[in-house]
Design an enzyme around this catalytic site. Structure first.
Site, short mmCIF file in Angstrom:
data_model
loop_
_atom_site.label_atom_id
_atom_site.label_comp_id
_atom_site.label_asym_id
_atom_site.label_seq_id
_atom_site.Cartn_x
_atom_site.Cartn_y
_atom_site.Cartn_z
N SER A 294 0.85 -1.20 0.00
CA SER A 294 0.00 0.00 0.00
C SER A 294 0.88 1.24 0.00
CB SER A 294 -0.91 0.01 1.23
OG SER A 294 -0.14 0.10 2.42
N LYS A 295 0.24 2.39 -0.03
CA LYS A 295 0.96 3.67 -0.10
C LYS A 295 1.91 3.87 1.08
CE LYS A 295 -2.63 6.10 -2.72
NZ LYS A 295 -3.62 7.19 -2.70
N ARG A 296 1.58 3.28 2.22
CA ARG A 296 2.44 3.48 3.39
C ARG A 296 3.80 2.83 3.22
NH1 ARG A 296 2.32 -0.91 7.09
NH2 ARG A 296 0.84 -2.55 6.50
#
Length: 558
Positions: A294-296
Site C-alpha cells: 500500500s501507499k504506506r
C-alpha cells in the site's frame, strides 16, 4: 471447470472446452425447475481482458495483472482487450482513465481492442453499456432466475441483526423470492423502489482455477444477491459477467482478491446460458512485512515509478518475476522474451514480495545494458534539462557518462552523481573519523608536495595530455614521495576530490580540469574548479586540524 452439487437436484452436461484440449472439460448445468442450456465453443480463440476502474492511479498490482494477460494473449496468438469499469460514477474520472492508458502504453502493453482502438465488441466502457445490462437483467427476470425485491433498507438491516443474534451468516432471507404476482403488482402500483435479486440454488459450487486448482463454495452461505440496484444501476458482478460473456473472453486472469466474486459470476453465467471462461487468480503483491502493498510502503503506482526515473523495460521485467519464473536462473528478459517464455502453469499461487531495492538494481542493469551511445544521449539530455551542464553532447559528456554510469541505477540518479563529482567537501571529509589515518600519515606534507607540483605547472601539463598524462605524472609523483598504492592514491583522492570514495581518481581529475577550463558546467551548480581547490588547500591549518579536531562525523554522513 465448474459444477454444482448438493441439496437441489441438478443435472450435468459435459461440454468441450473453449481452449486447449489439454484442459479438463468444463461442466455446465441445467436447473430442473427453470431449465436453461449452456453451449460451449471448442477451440475458441484466446481472448483476455484487463479491466481497471479509473478511480485512481495504476497500481503495480494492476500493472502486473495487465502484463500477465498481455503475455498470455501474445503467447497464444490471442487478443488483449482493455475494458474500463467506470460504473462507480462518483469516483471514476476521465483524468484517471487517461493516466492509466498512458501508463499501460509506457509499459509497452498495447491493447488490441478498447478505448482509442475500437473493436467488434464495444463499447469498451461500462458506463456506455447500461442498455445491455438492462436487457440481460430482463432476460433473467423473464426466465425466473431473478425476482423483484421491494425490501427497504430498514428491513434489510433487521435481517442482518437477526442473523447476527442467531450466529448465522448475514444473508438475505428470501422474503420476496416466493411472492405472489398480486403482491408484486401492488408494490409496483405504489411506486415502491425495487432491486433485482438473483435466486441462488442450494448446494455447492466448484471451479478449477488454472493457478489455484479446485476451489469450492457452499451456496447456503450466499443468499440471493442483488444484480440491479433500485436506481437502475447494475452491480459490479453482473456487469463483469455480461461484459466477459458478450466480449467472448476465454480466460479471466485477475488478482486473487476477486476469487470470491467468481462464485456469483459463475451462477450468472449458468443462468444466462453463456459458456464460462477459464479462471486464473494471481496472488497479491506483498510488502516486505508480508502485508498487502500500500501507499504506506512508498511508491506503488506505475506513474510514480516513471517519474522517479525507472525504465519501462525494467518495470516489465521486474513485475513479470513477481509470481512467475521460467524455471531457470535467468532474471533478465525483454518483453518479447517474456512473451516467448510465459506460461500460466508457472505462475505461483503464493504471495510475491515487492522488493524496491531489487527493482532499483534491476533498473540499473537495464539502464547500463542500453547501447552506450543511447545511454550517453539520455543522460546528457537529462543533465542539460536539469541545468547542471550547458551542453547535452560532446567529449565532456561522453567521458563523464563513461566514468559515472556504474553508479547510476535510475536516470534521476545522474544529477546526484555529477554534482557529487563537481563538489569539494574537503573540510567535512577531513573532520570525519575515516580521515584520521590519513592525517596521521603526514597528509600535510603530502599536500605541500602536491601544491608544489601544481605551482610548477607539472600537474597541469600532465592533465592537458589527458589520462595518459595523468598516469605518467602520478607514477613520477609517487616515486618522488616513495609512495605507491593506497598510501599514494588515498591522499590524492581526498586532496583533489575532497572525498574518501568515488570513481576512478585519474579520470575524475582529468574531467575536473577540463570542466574548469571550459564553460560546459553551469555557473549555478556550485562547481569548485581545480584552481579553487588548490587555493582552499593553501588555507588549511593542518596543526589545528590535527590537534584540536571538532566532533567527527563519518564520511558517509558527510
Amino acid at each position: 471447470m465448474a459444477l454444482l452439487s448438493g441439496g437441489t437436484p441438478w443435472s450435468k452436461l459435459v461440454a468441450p472446452p473453449i481452449f486447449h484440449r489439454s484442459h479438463a472439460p468444463r461442466t455446465f448445468l441445467f436447473f430442473k425447475r427453470r431449465r436453461f442450456s449452456v453451449s460451449a465453443l471448442s477451440e475458441q480463440p484466446v481472448r483476455v481482458r484487463f479491466a481497471p476502474s479509473p478511480t485512481g492511479n495504476l497500481h503495480v498490482g494492476g500493472a502486473r495483472t495487465a502484463l500477465f494477460n498481455y503475455l498470455f494473449a501474445r503467447s497464444k496468438g490471442g487478443k488483449f482487450v482493455l475494458r474500463i469499469e467506470d460504473t462507480d460514477l462518483e469516483r471514476s474520472t476521465r483524468e484517471s482513465e487517461e493516466a492509466m492508458l498512458k501508463d499501460l502504453s509506457w509499459l509497452g502493453l498495447d491493447w488490441d481492442e478498447g478505448p482509442g482502438v475500437g473493436g467488434d465488441y464495444g463499447p469498451y466502457r461500462q458506463s456506455e453499456r447500461n442498455s445491455l445490462y438492462k436487457q440481460y437483467a430482463q432476460n433473467l427476470h423473464q426466465s425466473g432466475h431473478v425476482y423483484r425485491c421491494f425490501c427497504s433498507n430498514e428491513e434489510l438491516e433487521k435481517m442482518k441483526e437477526d442473523a447476527k443474534l442467531k450466529n448465522l451468516p448475514p444473508v438475505y432471507t428470501g422474503k420476496w423470492a416466493s411472492a405472489r404476482d398480486e403482491e408484486v403488482e401492488e408494490e409496483l402500483a405504489k411506486g415502491t423502489p425495487y432491486t433485482y435479486r438473483f435466486r441462488v440454488p442450494k448446494g455447492s459450487l466448484k471451479i478449477n482455477d488454472l493457478i489455484r486448482g479446485e476451489v469450492s463454495w457452499n451456496l447456503d452461505t450466499l443468499g440471493d444477491f442483488v444484480i440491479m440496484r433500485s436506481n437502475g444501476q447494475p452491480v459490479y458482478n453482473f456487469c463483469v459477467t455480461v461484459d466477459d460473456a458478450t466480449m467472448a473472453i476465454s480466460h479471466v486472469i485477475r488478482a486473487e482478491e476477486h476469487l470470491p466474486n467468481t462464485l456469483r459470476q459463475a451462477l450468472i453465467y449458468k443462468a444466462l446460458g453463456f459458456p464460462m471462461p477459464f479462471f486464473a487468480h494471481v496472488s497479491l503483491i506483498l510488502a516486505p512485512d508480508r502485508s498487502k502493498l500500500s501507499k504506506r510502503h512508498g511508491a506503488t503506482s506505475v506513474g510514480q515509478f516513471r517519474e522517479m526515473g525507472y525504465l519501462p523495460e525494467a518495470m516489465v521485467n521486474y513485475l513479470a518475476l513477481l509470481g512467475w519464473g521460467d524455471g531457470t536462473e535467468n532474471e533478465f528478459y525483454t518483453l518479447d522474451q517474456l512473451v516467448e517464455k510465459f506460461t500460466i502453469e508457472r505462475v505461483n499461487k503464493s504471495g510475491a514480495i515487492f522488493d524496491s531495492t531489487k527493482l532499483r538494481w534491476m533498473n540499473g542493469q537495464h539502464l547500463r545494458g542500453r547501447p552506450l551511445e543511447e545511454l550517453t544521449k539520455l543522460i546528457g539530455e537529462y543533465w542539460k534539462t536539469s541545468g547542471i551542464v550547458t551542453v547535452s553532447a560532446g567529449p565532456f559528456i561522453d567521458e563523464t557518462v563513461q566514468l559515472l554510469k556504474d553508479g547510476i541505477d535510475l536516470i534521476n540518479d545522474a544529477d546526484k552523481a555529477l554534482t557529487n563529482l563537481l563538489s569539494y567537501p574537503l573540510h567535512s571529509t577531513l573532520q570525519s573519523d575515516e580521515a584520521e589515518p590519513l592525517l596521521q600519515d603526514n597528509l600535510s606534507e603530502f599536500a605541500d608536495s602536491l601544491l608544489a607540483a601544481y605551482d610548477s605547472g607539472d600537474l597541469v601539463a600532465a592533465l592537458e595530455d589527458g589520462h595518459a598524462g595523468w598516469q605518467k605524472w602520478v607514477k613520477g609523483f609517487g616515486k618522488s614521495l616513495k609512495r605507491k598504492g593506497k598510501s599514494l592514491f588515498m591522499p590524492l583522492r581526498v586532496l583533489l576530490t575532497g572525498k574518501l570514495h568515488g570513481p576512478d581518481i585519474g579520470a575524475s581529475v582529468v574531467l575536473l580540469y577540463k570542466a574548469g577550463i571550459s564553460d560546459v558546467v553551469a555557473p549555478e551548480t556550485g562547481f569548485v574548479t581545480l584552481d579553487e581547490r588548490f587555493k582552499m588547500l593553501r588555507q588549511i591549518n593542518w596543526e589545528t586540524l590535527s590537534k584540536d579536531q571538532p566532533v567527527k562525523e563519518t564520511a558517509a554522513s558527510v
